[in-house]
Design a protein around this motif. Sequence first.
Motif, PDB file in Angstrom:
ATOM      1  N   SER A  34       5.357   4.882  -2.203  1.00 15.64           N
ATOM      2  CA  SER A  34       6.592   4.175  -1.892  1.00 15.64           C
ATOM      3  C   SER A  34       6.281   2.825  -1.242  1.00 15.64           C
ATOM      4  N   GLY A  35       6.952   1.784  -1.725  1.00 13.33           N
ATOM      5  CA  GLY A  35       6.795   0.463  -1.121  1.00 13.33           C
ATOM      6  C   GLY A  35       5.670  -0.375  -1.706  1.00 13.33           C
ATOM      7  N   CYS A  36       4.974   0.122  -2.735  1.00 17.48           N
ATOM      8  CA  CYS A  36       3.845  -0.646  -3.289  1.00 17.48           C
ATOM      9  C   CYS A  36       4.315  -1.728  -4.267  1.00 17.48           C
ATOM     10  N   ALA A  37       5.625  -1.806  -4.486  1.00 15.98           N
ATOM     11  CA  ALA A  37       6.249  -2.861  -5.301  1.00 15.98           C
ATOM     12  C   ALA A  37       6.325  -2.545  -6.793  1.00 15.98           C
ATOM     13  N   LYS A  38       6.437  -1.287  -7.131  1.00 14.70           N
ATOM     14  CA  LYS A  38       6.641  -0.904  -8.539  1.00 14.70           C
ATOM     15  C   LYS A  38       7.982  -1.440  -9.042  1.00 14.70           C
ATOM     16  N   SER A  39       9.041  -1.152  -8.265  1.00 17.23           N
ATOM     17  CA  SER A  39      10.385  -1.575  -8.704  1.00 17.23           C
ATOM     18  C   SER A  39      10.492  -3.092  -8.727  1.00 17.23           C
ATOM     19  N   THR A  40       9.945  -3.729  -7.705  1.00 15.64           N
ATOM     20  CA  THR A  40      10.013  -5.194  -7.668  1.00 15.64           C
ATOM     21  C   THR A  40       9.373  -5.773  -8.923  1.00 15.64           C
ATOM     22  N   TYR A  91      10.182 -12.213  -0.946  1.00 14.81           N
ATOM     23  CA  TYR A  91      11.624 -12.029  -0.736  1.00 14.81           C
ATOM     24  C   TYR A  91      12.150 -13.108   0.195  1.00 14.81           C
ATOM     25  N   ASN A 131      13.477 -13.097   2.937  1.00 18.78           N
ATOM     26  CA  ASN A 131      13.130 -12.960   4.363  1.00 18.78           C
ATOM     27  C   ASN A 131      11.674 -13.311   4.648  1.00 18.78           C
ATOM     28  N   PHE A 151       8.992 -11.912   3.225  1.00 19.04           N
ATOM     29  CA  PHE A 151       8.038 -10.822   2.963  1.00 19.04           C
ATOM     30  C   PHE A 151       7.441 -10.960   1.565  1.00 19.04           C
TER      31      PHE A 151
HETATM   32  N1  ATP Z   1      15.432  -7.425  -0.851  1.00 19.89           N
HETATM   33  C1  ATP Z   1      14.292  -7.249  -0.168  1.00 19.89           C
HETATM   34  N2  ATP Z   1      13.973  -8.023   0.885  1.00 19.89           N
HETATM   35  C2  ATP Z   1      12.813  -7.864   1.564  1.00 19.89           C
HETATM   36  N3  ATP Z   1      11.892  -6.944   1.259  1.00 19.89           N
HETATM   37  C3  ATP Z   1      12.145  -6.133   0.216  1.00 19.89           C
HETATM   38  C4  ATP Z   1      13.356  -6.236  -0.545  1.00 19.89           C
HETATM   39  N4  ATP Z   1      13.319  -5.287  -1.528  1.00 19.89           N
HETATM   40  C5  ATP Z   1      12.161  -4.640  -1.359  1.00 19.89           C
HETATM   41  N5  ATP Z   1      11.458  -5.132  -0.320  1.00 19.89           N
HETATM   42  C6  ATP Z   1      10.124  -4.693   0.135  1.00 19.89           C
HETATM   43  O1  ATP Z   1       9.190  -4.932  -0.890  1.00 19.89           O
HETATM   44  C7  ATP Z   1       8.226  -3.874  -0.956  1.00 19.89           C
HETATM   45  C8  ATP Z   1       8.234  -3.267  -2.350  1.00 19.89           C
HETATM   46  O2  ATP Z   1       9.471  -2.637  -2.590  1.00 19.89           O
HETATM   47  P1  ATP Z   1       9.753  -1.854  -3.934  1.00 19.89           P
HETATM   48  O3  ATP Z   1      11.155  -1.359  -3.888  1.00 19.89           O
HETATM   49  O4  ATP Z   1       9.379  -2.706  -5.077  1.00 19.89           O
HETATM   50  O5  ATP Z   1       8.729  -0.640  -3.812  1.00 19.89           O
HETATM   51  P2  ATP Z   1       8.550   0.644  -4.747  1.00 19.89           P
HETATM   52  O6  ATP Z   1       7.096   0.720  -5.073  1.00 19.89           O
HETATM   53  O7  ATP Z   1       9.509   0.590  -5.879  1.00 19.89           O
HETATM   54  O8  ATP Z   1       8.905   1.831  -3.741  1.00 19.89           O
HETATM   55  P3  ATP Z   1       9.676   3.231  -4.017  1.00 19.89           P
HETATM   56  O9  ATP Z   1       8.670   4.170  -4.601  1.00 19.89           O
HETATM   57  O10 ATP Z   1      10.083   3.649  -2.642  1.00 19.89           O
HETATM   58  O11 ATP Z   1      10.843   2.958  -4.916  1.00 19.89           O
HETATM   59  C9  ATP Z   1       8.613  -2.871   0.132  1.00 19.89           C
HETATM   60  O12 ATP Z   1       7.821  -3.114   1.254  1.00 19.89           O
HETATM   61  C10 ATP Z   1      10.073  -3.216   0.408  1.00 19.89           C
HETATM   62  O13 ATP Z   1      10.422  -2.903   1.740  1.00 19.89           O
END
Ligand code: ATP
Length: 372
Positions: A39-45, A13, A15, A17
């Motif tokens: 939560s936060g394992c990056a599924k959505s990303t 990202y 920032n 990360f």
């Molecule tokens: N725009 C962003 N800038 C910086 N870090 C981000 C951004 N969006 C997500 N993250 C970080 O990237 C990581 C993965 O986020 P993501 O939303 O993909 O997780 P997730 O598995 O979908 O979680 P959830 O089950 O909570 O939806 C997290 O640590 C999140 O804080």
Amino acid sequence: MAGVRLEKIEKTYPNGFKAVHGIDLDIRDGEFMVLVGPSGCAKSTTLRMVAGLEEISGGKVLIGDRLVNDVEPKDRDIAMVFQNYALYPHMTVYKNMSWVLKLKKKPADEIDRRVRQAADILGLTDMLDRKPKQLSGGQMQRVAVGRAIVRSPKVFLFDEPLSNLDAKLRVQMRVEISRLHTKLKNTMIYVTHDQVEAMTMGDRICVMELGRIKQVDTPTNLYRYPANTFVAGFIGSPSMNIVSARLNFDGDTCYVDSQNLHLRIPDDIGKKVRQYDGKAIYFGIRPEHIHARETNPEAADNFFNMEVSVVENMGNEVYLYFTPGNSQYIARIDPDIPVRSGDSHEMWLDTNYIHLFDGETKENLIYKPKTQ
Ligand SMILES: Nc1ncnc2c1ncn2[C@@H]1O[C@H](COP(=O)(O)OP(=O)(O)OP(=O)(O)O)[C@@H](O)[C@H]1O
Ligand SMILES: [Mg+2]
């Protein structure tokens, strides 16, 4: 239709990360693939990189044979359904579903045919004239799915589409989406943090942790042959009991010793872990493989006597919690066996179903997981 291939994809990202660390994943044409993890394992990303909603920092995304890294979302032949249905409140169901086709300037008769076909599949035919506020949550989610269907995309992407629904509706929609997949046979990628959804819906499941893949396999294989303690603990409810222990051989006989247990391991399993004699390991046993002694009065070993700290009666089964020392075990037993909290009860562990993991890497010592 088309499969989807991720080759070493990475996401950093702005920032700084790093959310995704070089993921390889091959999703077959027509497959229902679930991405699951905490939560936060990056599924959505990961899903958003497939959709084109998030820039890819490294690696390749292919849909069919086409490299789509630089292709606009609207040109990727995908349709995405989100958690918040994002329907247009002032438009009827019909208009909500037809809108995207209108934008694409499709002929009116084709639009009508596609909308009615999708409405028929989803049981929305009688609701086409309603506005979103006249619908229940489940019906709204169905319209959101309908909006994806009318586009007849090559690939459907779902990001936690059911998490706004109450428990009962969630189960119902889960079945409907599975049915939809059977009917349409499109490639679907479905994100959830709910392991029950993952197990019940996926042809295969990709388990993720902290931006990495921990294992990809069928629900049955993940349950039976978890590649590491993370997958072992994540898949299954109540979770697998995972306890630190030591492997010891006495001649050719293998034992697992922990604080409170001295377990004899079947020879066929012992043979596979000979080189770990004397080493620190973790052992895992699922709650359904810890039985009340009554079910096997003949057992000569692998039983233990412990105080039951909590009894949870689910009606069709009972969970017993034991908390000897600083470990905790959960057993799943038959409700007809009389046990009360505070009782000391003799239990028996079926070590034919034991899992053994490396004490350092936490990888499975008995099974080699299938590579994709
Ligand atoms: N725009 C962003 N800038 C910086 N870090 C981000 C951004 N969006 C997500 N993250 C970080 O990237 C990581 C993965 O986020 P993501 O939303 O993909 O997780 P997730 O598995 O979908 O979680 P959830 O089950 O909570 O939806 C997290 O640590 C999140 O804080
Ligand atoms: Mg998410």
